[in-house]
Design a protein around this motif. Structure first.
Motif, PDB file in Angstrom:
ATOM      1  N   SER A 705       0.752  -1.410  -0.040  1.00 24.03           N
ATOM      2  CA  SER A 705      -0.293  -0.026  -0.042  1.00 24.03           C
ATOM      3  C   SER A 705       0.860   1.496   0.034  1.00 24.03           C
ATOM      4  O   SER A 705       0.432   2.402  -0.501  1.00 24.03           O
ATOM      5  N   ASP A 708       4.145   3.508  -4.907  1.00 19.02           N
ATOM      6  CA  ASP A 708       3.329   4.029  -6.191  1.00 19.02           C
ATOM      7  C   ASP A 708       3.687   3.158  -7.386  1.00 19.02           C
ATOM      8  O   ASP A 708       4.499   2.197  -7.133  1.00 19.02           O
ATOM      9  N   LYS A 709       3.277   3.479  -8.396  1.00 24.15           N
ATOM     10  CA  LYS A 709       3.497   2.878  -9.635  1.00 24.15           C
ATOM     11  C   LYS A 709       4.919   2.442 -10.040  1.00 24.15           C
ATOM     12  O   LYS A 709       5.327   1.566 -10.256  1.00 24.15           O
ATOM     13  N   ARG A 710       5.711   3.616  -9.990  1.00 20.99           N
ATOM     14  CA  ARG A 710       6.960   3.352 -10.333  1.00 20.99           C
ATOM     15  C   ARG A 710       7.888   2.757  -9.483  1.00 20.99           C
ATOM     16  O   ARG A 710       8.379   1.707  -9.816  1.00 20.99           O
ATOM     17  N   GLU A 711       7.726   2.793  -8.197  1.00 22.13           N
ATOM     18  CA  GLU A 711       8.144   1.750  -7.168  1.00 22.13           C
ATOM     19  C   GLU A 711       7.941   0.312  -7.287  1.00 22.13           C
ATOM     20  O   GLU A 711       8.626  -0.597  -7.031  1.00 22.13           O
ATOM     21  N   SER A 712       6.586  -0.021  -7.470  1.00 21.53           N
ATOM     22  CA  SER A 712       6.092  -1.225  -7.701  1.00 21.53           C
ATOM     23  C   SER A 712       6.964  -1.945  -8.858  1.00 21.53           C
ATOM     24  O   SER A 712       7.186  -3.031  -8.935  1.00 21.53           O
TER      25      SER A 712
END
Length: 738
Positions: A705, A708-712
């Motif tokens: 949670s 963010d998208k880039r980190e995922s």
């Protein structure tokens, strides 16, 4: 998802329950490994400021050199035609002394006419080549393949069901021809959306299960998208390229039938001097009016244009970035792209890499051939004006970067002409705009401004702006004829083939489709002219285009966005109409096509991008192509395979699902690309932030949670972080608030 579970169940219970997974061990398993063992090789960046001619290889076949007469025929004809037209324009304007505005008109007319004259002369050559090929077809010997080819499908946040359904169809088609052992298939992803990345992995497992292990299908997703598509392919070459003799490069929307794929490999094996062989892809699957318009034009006029180009450039052809086969030795040894000095948009990584790679391959002594006789090569087109503008904005920036490459040392003059053609394909838009405005200024000057008849106090005879109206009308008719010659010749060549003609609706259907294409294209042309002019303006203001995935199907755009994107086009149309009307109704009539397209830009954009309108046009039988009535078998195979992939990716695991389930994690780690060594001290801030958030979390759910998208996306490509995340406690109860 079923494919993932089935493969995961092959692991032993001890492996599934092991707390720390070994990516190296899992990657070594042929049923799970994302990629084969690496066979590293060098691909050095090439210098543009220097070139030693002694390093250029000598041709094995002396007959592989290009002839001179074909170039004289096409370019000489274009030069004669242009010279005549420019001379006539000078006579139109030079009744009396030429004014400064008239001089500007003459220069702009000269630049734009030369452009269309070359296309006209080339179209005559293409028409002759096509008709000759029908009378004297060339036999294609079916020799067995002895060398290995890697088929590369680069993808960037594309729909995985489309990508893998196309690959499955091509794999089966090649296998049915008995040539399966000569090809390995690779999806080389630059996907940055973590959800799509996991869908790609699910589709990979399903494709391997459906193909039953008969063909080698691999997958690699890069953690860093350095150099975009060109960097993606170069990364493959440096790590696996030495294992293959040839590279067949596709796009995410590419589709090629088995015969064409095998024939490309045969031609590459048979020609020791060939460095690159490019097909001419046909546009298919158009659902909107705009897509169908491009599809029809490409299918009817495209062969004449493409064959004409292939006829006169001969061994100095071009590369369009996909649906082409490349000799790995030539590509790795000669086509490593330099990073241009300075910042984007003119500096940095080269966006339009394909033209430059072709020029560098030819510079090194390899030939570049356009195989205009091969059919069975397909791609898709943008569905709307807005999508075309987005694509062209990126292409425009890449082509204008070629001004930094155009005068590179050692390049063949025909290769330079390809680079110049790419530059001029966008620069002609502001040139046409300036020509229109200059002509309008000339008319308004004659109408409103009292001429200075005696500009010299010792002048005996007056000077004023005048033109020869009869000669001007004749020149206008000549210009229209030159502009429409490629279309008319393409239509004649297409209609002369009875099978094609009947599939496109017969003489009557083809005629009305031709008229529809001309009308809609004439209305859309001024909008595209202003879009290209705006793109060039943005580039000159040093604004970078970025890199966004392209839409393939639905071209629908909300009305608010349409108004926002076209507001200045409408204002320009109204202003142009007012200026023309200020001169005369006749002037407004002359400019009616441009004015109408601009004033009605918003509804035109909405209608041409609407799938409903596209379906209506198709029901009317307009803009029909033979491939719509007689669907190519490769497209049928892709359509039959796609629903299975659509269903599979609908239940693809999320990041949370993967880290919670040891079996899913094992499969993911097995297909994850190995982490390349980084220089000490260079820390990826996105990776560092993801690691910090995971370290700060108490449970798997909480950690996910936080991301963010880039980190995922970075996390999915970082096995050690995935293992740390999987080692966190599962969420068992609500964490009390502090």
């Amino acid at each position: 998802m079923d494919g993932v579970i089935a493969l995961a169940q092959r692991l032993t219970p001890a492996q599934r329950q092991e707390p720390e997974w070994s990516p190296e061990r899992l990657r070594a398993r042929p049923d799970l490994a994302g990629m084969p063992p690496e066979v590293a090789g060098d691909m050095p960046p090439q210098r543009l400021d220097r070139f030693d001619k002694k390093t250029r290889r000598s041709l094995v076949d002396p007959h592989a050199r290009s002839g001179f007469l074909r170039r004289v025929a096409v370019l000489g004809s274009a030069a004669l035609l242009s010279g005549f037209a420019i001379f006539e324009m000078q006579r139109v304007l030079s009744i009396g002394d030429m004014t400064p505005v008239e001089s500007v008109v003459l220069v702009l007319f000269s630049l734009t006419f030369v452009w269309i004259a070359i296309a006209c002369a080339s179209a005559f050559a293409g028409f002759a080549a096509i008709m000759a090929r029908r009378i004297w077809p060339v036999a294609r010997p079916a020799t067995p393949l002895v060398r290995r080819t890697a088929v590369l499908m680069p993808t960037y946040n594309e729909a995985p069901d489309r990508v893998f359904a196309a690959l499955e169809a091509m794999v089966r088609a090649v296998d049915e021809l008995g040539a399966g052992d000569a090809f390995d298939w690779f999806v080389i992803a630059d996907t940055t959306d973590p959800a799509i990345a996991l869908e790609e992995e699910t589709a990979l497992m399903l494709a391997r299960a459906r193909l039953g292990g008969r063909m080698r299908l691999y997958y690699r997703r890069r953690r860093q998208n350095i150099g975009r598509k060109a960097g993606n392919v170069a990364d493959f070459c440096r790590r696996w390229g030495k294992a293959y003799d040839h590279l067949l490069v596709l796009d995410a929307d590419s589709l090629m039938d088995g015969e064409t794929i095998v024939e490309l490999a045969r031609r590459m094996e048979a020609d020791p001097d060939a460095g690159l062989i490019q097909t001419i892809p046909m546009l298919v699957n158009g659902t909107t009016l705009m897509a169908r318009l491009q599809q029809f034009a490409g299918r009817v006029y495209g062969p004449v244009v493409g064959s004409g180009l292939a006829w006169w450039v001969q061994k100095e052809g071009n590369f369009w970035g996909h649906n082409a086969i490349i000799r790995t030795e030539a590509f790795m040894g000669a086509a490593g792209l330099p990073v241009l000095p300075g910042q984007a948009p003119f500096g940095g990584h080269i966006l339009s890499h394909d033209f430059v790679e072709a020029a560098l391959i030819r510079r090194a002594g390899w030939t570049v051939i356009i195989a205009d006789d091969l059919s069975g090569s397909f791609e898709e087109s943008p569905p709307s004006l807005i999508d075309m503008a987005v694509r062209d904005r990126r292409w425009c920036q890449g082509n204008l970067q070629h001004t930094r490459v155009l005068f590179g040392r050692g390049l063949n003059w025909v290769s330079r002409s390809h680079l110049l053609t790419g530059i001029m394909s966008y620069l002609t838009s502001p040139l046409w705009l300036l020509l229109i405005l200059s002509g309008l200024t000339l008319a308004l000057q004659a109408h409103f401004i009292r001429p200075e008849y005696f500009v010299d106090e010792f002048q005996l005879f007056p000077s004023w702006p005048r033109i020869d109206p009869e000669r001007a009308l004749a020149l206008f008719i000549l210009t229209l004829a030159v502009l429409f010659v490629p279309k008319v010749l393409g239509l004649i060549a297409f209609a002369a083939d009875g099978r094609q003609r009947r599939a496109a609706g017969g003489f009557i259907g083809l005629f009305f489709s031709f008229i529809t294409e001309i009308i809609v294209s004439a209305l859309v042309a001024p909008i595209m002219m202003l879009m290209h002019t705006g793109a060039i303006t943005e580039i000159l203001l040093r604004r970078d285009a970025g890199w966004n995935p392209q839409r393939r199907d639905d071209g629908g755009v909300p009305l608010r966005d349409l108004v926002h994107r076209h507001r200045w086009h409408v204002v320009s149309g109204v202003a142009l109409a007012a200026a023309a009307l200020a001169d005369s109704w006749i002037m407004l009539a002359w400019l009616a096509p441009a004015v109408t397209g601009l004033v009605f830009a918003v509804p035109l954009s909405a209608l041409t991008g609407s799938p409903a309108v596209g379906r209506f046009i198709r029901r009317l039988g307009l803009l029909r192509t033979p491939e719509e009535k007689n669907t190519p078998p490769i497209r049928l195979a892709m359509s039959e395979a796609r629903p299975a992939y659509t269903e599979a990716i609908a239940s693809a695991p999320s990041l949370l699902d993967v880290v919670r389930d040891p079996a899913s994690l094992a499969v993911h780690l097995a297909v994850t690309d190995r982490m390349l060594e980084r220089p000490r001290g260079k820390i990826d801030p996105v990776e560092a932030m993801a690691a910090a958030k995971i370290a700060d979390a108490r449970t798997i759910d909480e950690a996910v949670s936080f991301l963010d998208k880039r980190e995922s996306a970075i996390l999915l490509g970082t096995p050690p972080l995935m293992e740390v995340l999987a080692g966190l406690p599962q969420k068992t109860a609500a964490t009390p608030a502090e």
